[in-house]
Design an enzyme around this catalytic site. Structure first.
Site, mmCIF file in Angstrom:
data_model
loop_
_atom_site.group_PDB
_atom_site.id
_atom_site.type_symbol
_atom_site.label_atom_id
_atom_site.label_comp_id
_atom_site.label_asym_id
_atom_site.label_seq_id
_atom_site.Cartn_x
_atom_site.Cartn_y
_atom_site.Cartn_z
ATOM 1 N NE ARG A 11 -3.531 -2.623 0.049
ATOM 2 C CZ ARG A 11 -3.637 -3.873 -0.341
ATOM 3 N NH1 ARG A 11 -2.566 -4.513 -0.782
ATOM 4 N NH2 ARG A 11 -4.799 -4.495 -0.310
ATOM 5 N N GLY A 38 3.485 8.477 25.849
ATOM 6 C CA GLY A 38 2.292 8.822 25.085
ATOM 7 C C GLY A 38 2.566 9.155 23.640
ATOM 8 C CG ASP A 59 11.071 6.246 28.425
ATOM 9 O OD1 ASP A 59 11.181 6.116 29.663
ATOM 10 O OD2 ASP A 59 10.152 6.900 27.901
ATOM 11 C CE LYS A 83 6.250 4.743 30.691
ATOM 12 N NZ LYS A 83 5.930 6.189 30.689
ATOM 13 C CB THR A 131 14.784 15.616 27.707
ATOM 14 O OG1 THR A 131 15.055 15.057 28.990
ATOM 15 C CG2 THR A 131 15.056 14.580 26.633
ATOM 16 C CB CYS A 170 17.415 24.949 16.048
ATOM 17 S SG CYS A 170 17.917 26.052 17.394
ATOM 18 C CB CYS A 186 0.737 13.500 31.880
ATOM 19 S SG CYS A 186 1.071 13.870 30.150
ATOM 20 C CB CYS A 250 21.069 26.956 15.446
ATOM 21 S SG CYS A 250 19.935 28.345 15.161
#
Length: 257
Positions: A11, A38, A59, A83, A131, A170, A186, A250
């Site tokens: 496909r 997530g 992770d 994870k 991060t 950037c 979260c 940058c």
């Protein structure tokens, strides 16, 4: 590609923008995914099903019951597992032909410098500002395209930061590392479950376009554009973003390139 691969990816191959050559580029490609939660869940699954040949997942967290509301790469039976191992198992169940490297590590500067040097595209699916800045800095240093997404509550955003392009900003051009931002998590703010699927799927789409060469030939990546989603109204807003010629990340590197 062998006969099984031609059938598996048929496909994609039917699409003029991809075809056999584009699919082969995906099979030969390498993607680095920072975060297996997530956003990282749909990213990893779609890159895996699409046939990106080498995936590296980073992770340092383990699967928790509270993750299962939205982190679709994980399952009840894998609660307590890292994870990255859970996500790798989910990818293997869908497409066992790929090479998946699962690293239960914190994405610090040294690790990012090592991994980003060997990646074709980098997807930031992390959930913290520190991060994000470290990932962006390493991508700028190695001139690697970065697909960055974020989601909290009912609000999401995505853009591509492609430092291979002289005119493209950037991440730090928009969100300077020296500025102060309130971290939204979260665990305290909540997140609408399908929102991370929407943003993560778009991240995967942008990565596949870059890897297959679609953005170079017949399409445009999100470089220079920030898409923001208000999922309460299901309303998208797009804003053009420019390079900050004084960017602390940058500007100096690009001036010397």
């Amino acid at each position: 590609m062998d006969d099984e691969q031609l059938l598996r990816y048929s496909r994609h191959i039917l699409l003029d923008e991809i075809g056999v050559e584009g699919q082969q580029r995906l099979l030969d490609g390498s993607a680095l995914v920072i975060g297996a939660g997530g956003l990282g869940s749909p990213v990893a699954l779609y890159l895996g099903t699409a046939g990106v040949g080498r995936l590296t997942l980073v992770d340092d967290d383990a699967v928790d019951l509270t993750n299962l509301q939205r982190q679709i790469a994980h399952a009840q039976a894998r609660i307590g597992l890292p994870k990255v191992e859970s996500a790798a198992a989910a990818i293997a169940a869908l497409n066992p032909q790929l090479t998946v490297t699962a690293l239960r590590r914190r994405a610090d500067a040294a690790l990012l410098d090592e991994l980003i040097a060997g990646a074709d595209v980098v997807l930031d699916c992390s959930d913290n500002f520190t991060t994000r800045q470290a990932v962006n800095r390493a991508c700028v240093h190695h001139a690697k395209p970065l697909i960055s997404g974020a989601a909290i509550g009912f609000d999401g955003q995505i853009s591509v930061y492609d430092s291979r392009r002289a005119e493209a900003p950037c991440y730090a051009c928009l969100f300077p590392p020296e500025a102060r931002y309130e971290e939204a998590r979260c665990a305290t703010m909540g997140v609408f479950a399908p929102l991370v699927g929407i943003i993560g799927s778009l991240q995967a789409a942008e990565a596949l376009k870059l890897l297959a060469g679609i953005s170079d030939v017949s399409g445009e990546s999100l470089a220079g554009r920030l898409l923001m989603l208000d999922a309460r109204r299901m309303e998208w807003t797009e804003i053009a973003v420019q390079r900050d010629m004084q960017c602390s990340v940058c500007a100096e590197r690009r001036a010397g390139s």
